[in-house]
Design an enzyme around this catalytic site. Structure first.
Site, mmCIF file in Angstrom:
data_model
loop_
_atom_site.group_PDB
_atom_site.id
_atom_site.type_symbol
_atom_site.label_atom_id
_atom_site.label_comp_id
_atom_site.label_asym_id
_atom_site.label_seq_id
_atom_site.Cartn_x
_atom_site.Cartn_y
_atom_site.Cartn_z
ATOM 1 N N ALA A 64 0.905 -1.239 -0.021
ATOM 2 C CA ALA A 64 0.013 -0.165 0.203
ATOM 3 C C ALA A 64 0.723 1.275 -0.039
ATOM 4 O O ALA A 64 0.780 2.263 -0.560
ATOM 5 C CB ALA A 64 -0.992 -0.035 1.218
ATOM 6 N N GLY A 68 9.122 -0.677 19.540
ATOM 7 C CA GLY A 68 10.673 -0.433 19.450
ATOM 8 C C GLY A 68 10.907 0.131 18.132
ATOM 9 O O GLY A 68 11.852 1.077 18.091
ATOM 10 N N ASP A 108 -0.368 -4.335 21.377
ATOM 11 C CA ASP A 108 -0.074 -3.732 22.631
ATOM 12 C C ASP A 108 0.302 -2.338 22.326
ATOM 13 O O ASP A 108 1.097 -1.610 22.971
ATOM 14 C CB ASP A 108 0.844 -4.570 23.451
ATOM 15 C CG ASP A 108 2.322 -4.670 22.665
ATOM 16 O OD1 ASP A 108 2.245 -4.085 21.476
ATOM 17 O OD2 ASP A 108 3.170 -5.036 23.299
ATOM 18 N N ARG A 134 3.930 -11.289 24.632
ATOM 19 C CA ARG A 134 5.035 -10.793 25.437
ATOM 20 C C ARG A 134 4.240 -10.487 26.760
ATOM 21 O O ARG A 134 3.698 -11.053 27.329
ATOM 22 C CB ARG A 134 5.312 -9.122 24.621
ATOM 23 C CG ARG A 134 6.789 -8.720 24.979
ATOM 24 C CD ARG A 134 7.154 -7.700 24.247
ATOM 25 N NE ARG A 134 7.745 -7.843 22.936
ATOM 26 C CZ ARG A 134 8.930 -8.419 22.641
ATOM 27 N NH1 ARG A 134 9.892 -8.436 23.574
ATOM 28 N NH2 ARG A 134 9.226 -8.427 21.445
ATOM 29 N N ALA A 161 -11.966 -22.470 25.607
ATOM 30 C CA ALA A 161 -10.797 -23.088 26.758
ATOM 31 C C ALA A 161 -11.444 -23.151 27.862
ATOM 32 O O ALA A 161 -12.539 -22.294 28.193
ATOM 33 C CB ALA A 161 -9.587 -22.402 26.730
ATOM 34 N N GLU A 195 2.138 -15.749 27.487
ATOM 35 C CA GLU A 195 3.574 -16.047 27.705
ATOM 36 C C GLU A 195 3.959 -15.053 28.840
ATOM 37 O O GLU A 195 4.686 -15.162 29.826
ATOM 38 C CB GLU A 195 4.327 -15.803 26.360
ATOM 39 C CG GLU A 195 4.503 -14.437 25.936
ATOM 40 C CD GLU A 195 5.783 -14.152 24.826
ATOM 41 O OE1 GLU A 195 5.468 -13.660 24.086
ATOM 42 O OE2 GLU A 195 6.646 -14.841 25.101
HETATM 43 O O1 F6P Z 1 6.090 -8.741 19.579
HETATM 44 C C1 F6P Z 1 6.025 -10.054 18.977
HETATM 45 C C2 F6P Z 1 6.459 -11.224 19.621
HETATM 46 O O2 F6P Z 1 6.125 -12.252 18.841
HETATM 47 C C3 F6P Z 1 6.043 -11.337 21.104
HETATM 48 O O3 F6P Z 1 4.685 -11.958 21.104
HETATM 49 C C4 F6P Z 1 7.100 -12.415 21.571
HETATM 50 O O4 F6P Z 1 7.054 -12.141 23.024
HETATM 51 C C5 F6P Z 1 8.343 -11.897 20.808
HETATM 52 O O5 F6P Z 1 7.943 -11.192 19.515
HETATM 53 C C6 F6P Z 1 9.291 -12.789 20.524
HETATM 54 O O6 F6P Z 1 10.463 -12.199 19.884
HETATM 55 P P1 F6P Z 1 11.529 -12.924 19.111
HETATM 56 O O7 F6P Z 1 10.934 -13.523 17.610
HETATM 57 O O8 F6P Z 1 12.682 -11.832 18.689
HETATM 58 O O9 F6P Z 1 11.911 -14.062 19.774
#
Ligand code: F6P
Length: 319
Positions: free
Chosen positions: A22, A104, A130, A172, A187, A223
Site C-alpha cells: 500500500a 521499538g 499492545d 509478550r 478453553a 507468555e
Molecule cells: O512482539 C511480537 C512477539 O512475537 C512477542 O509476542 C514475543 O514475545 C516476541 O515477539 C518474540 O520475539 P523474537 O521472535 O525476537 O523471539
C-alpha cells in the site's frame, strides 16, 4: 514529496507485506519514488536498500512475513548504532519514511526524526496488539486465528485421551492474544499477566469439570503470565493426571494474512503516505472506533489493561 522510504521493524507480523504494498502504490500514485530499506534499522545503518516499483510489490498481498525482512536491532538506540545512518540517508535522499512495526520501531523513528530531521510516520504492526493509539495492530487477527485453529486441533486429541493441555500463547507482557484465543476456542481456563491467578483454584475447577463429565481441559497461558512448563508441572503435581503442554510460539507469527489484516494493512499503509504527502509526521496512524486516528510516535508508553480486562470478564463463558 519526491522520495519516500519504507521499512519493517521488530517481530514480523502477517500483513506487513500488504502494508508495504500500500505504501509503494500510494506513493507512486503521488508521483513519488520509493526506497525499501532491508532488515529495518540494520539496513539503514548498513546501507542496505533497494528502489521499489509497483511491480516489486505485486503478488505479495497474501504472503506472510515481510519481503523487506526485519531485524531486532537494539544498537539503533546507541550513538554508535546511529553513526553510520547519516551516510545512508545522504545516499538515499529521502523526504519521508514510513516505519511499519511496534513500539521499538517507533522509538527508532522518533530518534531518526529528532536527530536527522527526517519526517516519519508509523504504522502499527505486531501480533501482540499492545500499541496505544489503535484498536487493532496489523498481524493480531491472523495470529489469533492461527492460535484458535491450533487449540481446536489440540482439543480433539485432548478429548480423545481425556487429557489436560496447557497451551502457551505469545503476546509478550500483554494478555489480549491469550484472552481472545481462550474465549474463541472455548478453553476451560486462561492465565493472564493482568490478573493474578491461583493454581489451586484452577485445579479445583478442572476437577469439577471432569466430575461433570468433561473429557478434557484446555488451559491457555499468556507468555507474560508464566511458562507453560511451570504451569504443567504444578498442575500435574496437584492433580496427578495426564497433563501435556504445547508452546505455540512463532507459528502464530507466520502464514498468510487474514482478510481483516490485509484490509487494515492496506488502509494504514495508504494513510501513512497520505499523511507524509500532506506534511504531517512524528505520528502513528491507527484506526479507533472505525476512524483513522493519529497519535504522537514519541513516548507511546504501555497499553492500558482495559481491553484485556474487558475480555477477561468473559471468563465466565469458559469452563
Ligand atoms: O512482539 C511480537 C512477539 O512475537 C512477542 O509476542 C514475543 O514475545 C516476541 O515477539 C518474540 O520475539 P523474537 O521472535 O525476537 O523471539
Amino acid at each position: 514529496m519526491k522520495r519516500i522510504g519504507v521499512l519493517t521493524g521488530g517481530g514480523d507480523a502477517a500483513g506487513m507485506n500488504p502494508a508495504v504494498r500500500a505504501v509503494v502504490r500510494t506513493a507512486w500514485s503521488h508521483g513519488a519514488e520509493v526506497i525499501g530499506i532491508r532488515q529495518g534499522w540494520r539496513g539503514l545503518a548498513e546501507g542496505s536498500f533497494e528502489k521499489m516499483t509497483p511491480g516489486s510489490v505485486s503478488g505479495i498481498i497474501d504472503k506472510g512475513g515481510t519481503i523487506l525482512r526485519t531485524f531486532r536491532y537494539p544498537e539503533f538506540a546507541t550513538p554508535e548504532g546511529t553513526e553510520p545512518v547519516a551516510k545512508t540517508l545522504q545516499k538515499m535522499k529521502l523526504d519521508g519514511l514510513v516505519v511499519i512495526g511496534g513500539d521499538g520501531s517507533f522509538r527508532g523513528a522518533t530518534k531518526l526524526q529528532k536527530e536527522f530531521g527526517l519526517p516519519c510516520v508509523g504504522v502499527p504492526a505486531t501480533i501482540d496488539n499492545d500499541i496505544p493509539g489503535t484498536d487493532m495492530s496489523i498481524g493480531f487477527d491472523t495470529a489469533l486465528n492461527i492460535a484458535i485453529d491450533a487449540v481446536d486441533k489440540i482439543r480433539d486429541t485432548a478429548t480423545s485421551h481425556g487429557r489436560i493441555f496447557v497451551i502457551e500463547v505469545m503476546g509478550r507482557e500483554y494478555g489480549l492474544l491469550a484472552a481472545q484465543t481462550a474465549i474463541a476456542s472455548g478453553a476451560e481456563e486462561v492465565l493472564l499477566p493482568e490478573i493474578p491467578y491461583n493454581l489451586d483454584e484452577v485445579c479445583r475447577r478442572i476437577t469439577a469439570g471432569y466430575d461433570r463429565g468433561k473429557h478434557h481441559a484446555i488451559i491457555i497461558v499468556a507468555e507474560g503470565a508464566g511458562k507453560a512448563s511451570y504451569v504443567t508441572f504444578e498442575i500435574k503435581e496437584r492433580l496427578q493426571r495426564d497433563v501435556r503442554m504445547a508452546v505455540l510460539g512463532h507459528i502464530q507469527r507466520g502464514g498468510s494474512p487474514t482478510g481483516y489484516d490485509r484490509i487494515l494493512a492496506s488502509r494504514l499503509g495508504n494513510q501513512a503516505v497520505e499523511l507524509l504527502v500532506a506534511g504531517q509526521s512524528g505520528v502513528m496512524v491507527g484506526v479507533v472506533a472505525n476512524k483513522y486516528k493519529t497519535s504522537p510516535l514519541e513516548k507511546k508508553g504501555r497499553m492500558p489493561a482495559t481491553a484485556v480486562l474487558r475480555d477477561a470478564r468473559l471468563q465466565e463463558l469458559l469452563a
